[in-house]
Design a protein around this motif. Structure first.
Motif, PDB file in Angstrom:
ATOM      1  N   ALA A  17      45.399  38.684  37.582  1.00  9.56           N
ATOM      2  CA  ALA A  17      45.165  38.886  38.939  1.00  9.56           C
ATOM      3  C   ALA A  17      44.626  39.782  39.079  1.00  9.56           C
ATOM      4  O   ALA A  17      43.737  41.010  39.575  1.00  9.56           O
ATOM      5  CB  ALA A  17      45.794  38.797  39.914  1.00  9.56           C
ATOM      6  N   ALA A  18      45.728  41.840  38.076  1.00 14.40           N
ATOM      7  CA  ALA A  18      45.161  42.413  38.424  1.00 14.40           C
ATOM      8  C   ALA A  18      43.708  42.781  38.021  1.00 14.40           C
ATOM      9  O   ALA A  18      42.426  43.643  38.271  1.00 14.40           O
ATOM     10  CB  ALA A  18      46.464  43.486  37.831  1.00 14.40           C
ATOM     11  N   ARG A  19      43.909  42.449  36.573  1.00 15.47           N
ATOM     12  CA  ARG A  19      42.277  42.580  35.590  1.00 15.47           C
ATOM     13  C   ARG A  19      41.410  41.596  36.365  1.00 15.47           C
ATOM     14  O   ARG A  19      40.584  42.436  35.904  1.00 15.47           O
ATOM     15  CB  ARG A  19      42.997  41.454  34.409  1.00 15.47           C
ATOM     16  CG  ARG A  19      43.554  42.948  33.329  1.00 15.47           C
ATOM     17  CD  ARG A  19      43.851  42.263  32.438  1.00 15.47           C
ATOM     18  NE  ARG A  19      45.014  42.645  31.432  1.00 15.47           N
ATOM     19  CZ  ARG A  19      45.616  42.361  30.500  1.00 15.47           C
ATOM     20  NH1 ARG A  19      45.475  41.228  29.893  1.00 15.47           N
ATOM     21  NH2 ARG A  19      46.336  43.279  29.645  1.00 15.47           N
ATOM     22  N   ALA A  20      41.877  40.894  36.696  1.00  9.92           N
ATOM     23  CA  ALA A  20      40.264  40.093  37.939  1.00  9.92           C
ATOM     24  C   ALA A  20      39.636  40.343  38.465  1.00  9.92           C
ATOM     25  O   ALA A  20      38.595  40.325  38.908  1.00  9.92           O
ATOM     26  CB  ALA A  20      41.510  38.110  38.348  1.00  9.92           C
ATOM     27  N   HIS A  21      40.720  41.551  39.409  1.00  8.75           N
ATOM     28  CA  HIS A  21      39.583  41.848  40.920  1.00  8.75           C
ATOM     29  C   HIS A  21      39.807  43.578  40.640  1.00  8.75           C
ATOM     30  O   HIS A  21      39.372  43.908  41.851  1.00  8.75           O
ATOM     31  CB  HIS A  21      40.969  42.101  42.213  1.00  8.75           C
ATOM     32  CG  HIS A  21      41.292  40.091  42.653  1.00  8.75           C
ATOM     33  ND1 HIS A  21      40.340  39.353  43.468  1.00  8.75           N
ATOM     34  CD2 HIS A  21      41.849  39.853  42.170  1.00  8.75           C
ATOM     35  CE1 HIS A  21      40.297  38.772  43.354  1.00  8.75           C
ATOM     36  NE2 HIS A  21      41.826  38.699  43.094  1.00  8.75           N
ATOM     37  N   GLY A  22      39.897  44.228  39.864  1.00 13.85           N
ATOM     38  CA  GLY A  22      40.000  45.321  38.837  1.00 13.85           C
ATOM     39  C   GLY A  22      40.727  46.434  39.958  1.00 13.85           C
ATOM     40  O   GLY A  22      40.240  47.278  40.599  1.00 13.85           O
ATOM     41  N   VAL A  23      42.424  45.819  40.130  1.00 14.48           N
ATOM     42  CA  VAL A  23      42.762  47.129  41.191  1.00 14.48           C
ATOM     43  C   VAL A  23      44.490  46.247  40.039  1.00 14.48           C
ATOM     44  O   VAL A  23      44.419  46.224  38.552  1.00 14.48           O
ATOM     45  CB  VAL A  23      42.939  46.012  42.252  1.00 14.48           C
ATOM     46  CG1 VAL A  23      41.835  45.519  43.033  1.00 14.48           C
ATOM     47  CG2 VAL A  23      44.245  45.060  42.024  1.00 14.48           C
ATOM     48  N   THR A  24      45.614  47.396  40.071  1.00 15.94           N
ATOM     49  CA  THR A  24      46.493  47.984  40.075  1.00 15.94           C
ATOM     50  C   THR A  24      47.922  46.610  40.069  1.00 15.94           C
ATOM     51  O   THR A  24      47.927  45.677  41.331  1.00 15.94           O
ATOM     52  CB  THR A  24      47.312  49.195  40.495  1.00 15.94           C
ATOM     53  OG1 THR A  24      47.759  48.981  41.501  1.00 15.94           O
ATOM     54  CG2 THR A  24      45.861  50.611  39.906  1.00 15.94           C
TER      55      THR A  24
END
Length: 276
Positions: A206-213
């Motif tokens: 999910a972090a990769r998908a949304h560009g967050v940590t």
């Protein structure tokens, strides 16, 4: 506090949904750390008498230049002060250390259920609430049976139950019991500890998908479930990142995958057996 989403408690008081926790921050470092959090935009600070850093929190609040009504300050009654008179003395001592004339939320820290002292303490908190020394009262680490007994007293229903809650310990029964009574759930240690949770595949994906940590993903998971959260960090970049969780939304599939990480992964003491 208008720029932060808030949860309206059962007495009409609003608490920011994301606050800043100071557990295990030494008092000598607390003023600087809380000042950083306030500069970044936090408006809710969660401390406790037993943390030993209320003085540092108070100094940061005084130095912030913010109006008192712009801040939400929570502190807690420790186990050794469970009682009607001792609760009063303990809150006055906390207020002295915080250099405040009231707090916004006062919690019984643990039920310590070997005795019924938490019931007497609750009646003491009701008196303090009636006198305006706290804007709301609640509990922390209460299991459903403890919460039921407080509600059965027939007086004030707790506004909050602050419990260990994160994807590895969803604490569903306790959260559901709170919801049934109109008690808001606040998650302490919302990111768990040690980093293992943040390395779980659904969180990383999910972090990769949304560009967050990964930490931002877990905090977003909490917010979408309506939890109040009080993440703690002493690192300015992480303090900032933990508040920057409003620009994306997890999909139903992502949330379900994180839900599935539940494994009774408790990291703190069990409320049924902890007595301080």
């Amino acid at each position: 506090m208008s720029h932060l989403p808030a949860v309206t408690l059962n007495n009409g008081v609003a608490i920011p949904q994301v606050g800043f926790g100071v557990f295990q921050i030494p008092d000598a470092e607390t003023q600087a750390t809380v000042s950083t959090a306030l500069e970044i935009g936090y408006r809710s600070i969660d401390t406790a008498a037993v943390y030993g850093n209320e003085t540092g929190v108070g100094r940061a609040v005084a130095a912030s230049g913010l109006l008192r009504d712009e801040l939400f300050v929570t502190t807690k009654l420790w186990i050794t002060d469970l009682g009607r008179t001792s609760a009063r003395d303990a809150l006055h001592a906390s207020l002295d250390r915080l250099a405040l004339d009231r707090v916004d939320l006062y919690l019984i820290h643990w039920p310590a259920p070997a005795t019924d002292a938490y019931l007497e303490a609750w009646q003491g908190l009701e008196e303090l609430y009636a006198e305006g020394l706290t804007r709301a009262i609640g509990v922390s680490n209460f299991l459903p049976e403890h919460l039921d007994r407080v509600v059965a007293l027939g007086g004030t229903v707790p506004a909050v139950n602050q419990i260990e809650l994160h994807p590895a310990l969803r604490n569903r029964e306790t959260a559901a019991a709170g919801a049934a009574h109109g008690v808001a759930t606040e998650a302490w240690s919302p990111l768990a500890q040690g980093g293992a949770l943040l390395a779980e595949a659904p969180v990383v994906a999910a972090a990769r998908a949304h560009g967050v940590t990964p930490a931002q993903v877990v905090l977003r998971w909490h917010l979408q479930q309506g939890h109040i959260v009080i993440p703690k960090s002493a690192t300015p970049s992480r303090i900032a990142a933990n508040l920057d969780v409003f620009g994306f939304e997890l999909t139903a599939a992502e949330s379900a995958a994180i839900d599935a990480l539940d494994r009774d992964g408790r990291i703190g003491p069990h409320p049924a057996t902890f007595h301080g």
